[in-house]
Enzyme design. Sequence first.
Site, PDB file in Angstrom:
ATOM      1  N   LYS A  22       0.843  -1.205   0.000  1.00  6.86           N
ATOM      2  CA  LYS A  22       0.000   0.000   0.000  1.00  6.86           C
ATOM      3  C   LYS A  22       0.877   1.253   0.000  1.00  6.86           C
ATOM      4  O   LYS A  22       0.579   2.232  -0.698  1.00  6.86           O
ATOM      5  CB  LYS A  22      -0.908  -0.028   1.241  1.00  6.86           C
ATOM      6  CG  LYS A  22      -1.829   1.168   1.392  1.00  6.86           C
ATOM      7  CD  LYS A  22      -2.913   0.893   2.403  1.00  6.86           C
ATOM      8  CE  LYS A  22      -2.394   0.793   3.829  1.00  6.86           C
ATOM      9  NZ  LYS A  22      -2.225   2.107   4.474  1.00  6.86           N
ATOM     10  N   ARG A  98      -7.464  13.778  13.063  1.00  8.86           N
ATOM     11  CA  ARG A  98      -6.044  13.513  12.816  1.00  8.86           C
ATOM     12  C   ARG A  98      -5.368  14.775  12.289  1.00  8.86           C
ATOM     13  O   ARG A  98      -5.793  15.352  11.296  1.00  8.86           O
ATOM     14  CB  ARG A  98      -5.887  12.341  11.837  1.00  8.86           C
ATOM     15  CG  ARG A  98      -6.455  11.045  12.390  1.00  8.86           C
ATOM     16  CD  ARG A  98      -6.369   9.893  11.398  1.00  8.86           C
ATOM     17  NE  ARG A  98      -4.999   9.457  11.175  1.00  8.86           N
ATOM     18  CZ  ARG A  98      -4.672   8.427  10.394  1.00  8.86           C
ATOM     19  NH1 ARG A  98      -5.607   7.763   9.747  1.00  8.86           N
ATOM     20  NH2 ARG A  98      -3.412   8.075  10.250  1.00  8.86           N
ATOM     21  N   SER A 145       6.199  10.235   8.651  1.00 10.02           N
ATOM     22  CA  SER A 145       6.991  10.331   7.418  1.00 10.02           C
ATOM     23  C   SER A 145       6.107  10.653   6.216  1.00 10.02           C
ATOM     24  O   SER A 145       6.606  11.099   5.182  1.00 10.02           O
ATOM     25  CB  SER A 145       7.735   9.021   7.179  1.00 10.02           C
ATOM     26  OG  SER A 145       6.824   7.955   7.003  1.00 10.02           O
ATOM     27  N   GLN A 146       4.783  10.429   6.339  1.00 10.28           N
ATOM     28  CA  GLN A 146       3.885  10.724   5.218  1.00 10.28           C
ATOM     29  C   GLN A 146       3.839  12.220   4.916  1.00 10.28           C
ATOM     30  O   GLN A 146       3.670  12.616   3.767  1.00 10.28           O
ATOM     31  CB  GLN A 146       2.489  10.188   5.511  1.00 10.28           C
ATOM     32  CG  GLN A 146       2.425   8.665   5.528  1.00 10.28           C
ATOM     33  CD  GLN A 146       1.075   8.153   5.984  1.00 10.28           C
ATOM     34  OE1 GLN A 146       0.119   8.914   6.133  1.00 10.28           O
ATOM     35  NE2 GLN A 146       0.993   6.861   6.214  1.00 10.28           N
ATOM     36  N   ASP A 291       4.248   0.312  12.250  1.00 11.79           N
ATOM     37  CA  ASP A 291       3.007  -0.363  11.845  1.00 11.79           C
ATOM     38  C   ASP A 291       2.967  -1.846  12.208  1.00 11.79           C
ATOM     39  O   ASP A 291       1.898  -2.455  12.177  1.00 11.79           O
ATOM     40  CB  ASP A 291       2.788  -0.222  10.333  1.00 11.79           C
ATOM     41  CG  ASP A 291       2.184   1.121   9.960  1.00 11.79           C
ATOM     42  OD1 ASP A 291       1.699   1.821  10.868  1.00 11.79           O
ATOM     43  OD2 ASP A 291       2.195   1.474   8.767  1.00 11.79           O
ATOM     44  N   LYS A 389      -9.359  -2.176   4.285  1.00 10.71           N
ATOM     45  CA  LYS A 389      -8.576  -0.940   4.182  1.00 10.71           C
ATOM     46  C   LYS A 389      -7.203  -1.208   3.573  1.00 10.71           C
ATOM     47  O   LYS A 389      -6.692  -0.409   2.790  1.00 10.71           O
ATOM     48  CB  LYS A 389      -8.421  -0.303   5.562  1.00 10.71           C
ATOM     49  CG  LYS A 389      -7.734   1.055   5.524  1.00 10.71           C
ATOM     50  CD  LYS A 389      -7.684   1.691   6.894  1.00 10.71           C
ATOM     51  CE  LYS A 389      -7.326   3.158   6.811  1.00 10.71           C
ATOM     52  NZ  LYS A 389      -6.027   3.425   6.224  1.00 10.71           N
TER      53      LYS A 389
END
Length: 408
Positions: A22, A98, A145-146, A291, A389
Amino acid sequence: MNLLLQSAISDIQNTIKITGSKSETNRLLLLQALFPVISLANTSNSDDSEVMQKALNGNDEIVDIHHAGTAMRFLTAFFAIQENRTVTLTGSPRMKERPIKILVEALRQLGAKIEYVENEGFPPIKITGQKLVNSYVSMPANVSSQYISALLLIAPKLENGIELNLEGAITSVPYIKMTLALLNDLAIKTSFEGNLIKVYPKQEVETKVMTVESDWSSASYFYSIVAMANVGTAIRLSSYKEKSLQGDSSLAIIYKELGVETTFENNSIILKKKAYTSIQNLNWDLNSSPDIAQTIVVTCFGLGIGCHLTGLHTLKIKETDRLEALKTELTKLGANITVTDKCLTLIATNHIRPTIAIATYNDHRMAMAFAPLALKVPIVIDNAEVVSKSYPDFWEDMKKLGFEIVEK
């Protein structure tokens, strides 16, 4: 949909094909939108990637990305450079909790026009796309990091590229390196020295097929199954590279301590239970791969060993507060667990309460991380459909391995 999972399996031998990462897919989808001469293979079939693709290919004035955090961050940057287009980017009630402020502030430094529609610092946001000519931007290094990758991905299309200064200790370095490696694959020049990242402008790239490596985060659940299964259990997963761009590939090292041997063979990995682990406590810094924390904690609990995991500060702002969710659900099962805002400690215990219903909090990883415990006791997973998801085929793949799964 609530599912009851149980297992009478004594020995598992099977092959599972896992779709593309993903993380890689969503990066490449954005790059494909910027450079349409790119074509993609083995992309993720996850909800998140489908939402991302739909948003990039559509012309809607309001774009709802639901629970997809990666899409929220990447699309914020993408729409900021779409001249003559205005988009309101929104999501689920949890997504509106968020934070997005750090990324918005960074984009504003570059000249972006972004407004908050409801609450300051949080989605939904109204983005008026325009040409960004500034190139220097500074932001905290310990953020998701996104945020960083979102800026790096649009950088080649900026007139002067990007010079990104990260202040402090950097989180999730492998994900930043993944982004830079994908840019490099397209012959886009980058540099990453100390806390300074540069991406140079490049308006066109050559026609190329980009093949996405299968998802290591999804592989984690099979590592957990093999770790809790009998000696001799073996599962083959495809398609994986020995030199992976994904930080979660550290699973091969971590799970060696838990009795799982990883062998690379013909673009696959073979996970084999070699021996029962003799360690009493697993200590690991997951700053580069947070994660997989949920999977590791549940594995240790199932094996009756303790663990102390650090580097988990980004888990507080995921689909749910993953640290508190882990504490709540593992405590139901009889665990002795404590959490802070950045670490987790599990005390070893050999008792697991059976047929407990695990709440998933709209978090795909909660559902999949707890599923392997069915090797030890019957367990119920609430709202099991949430796995779509990131891994829509998860329950079917569990059945292939011999797990008994019935709707409850």
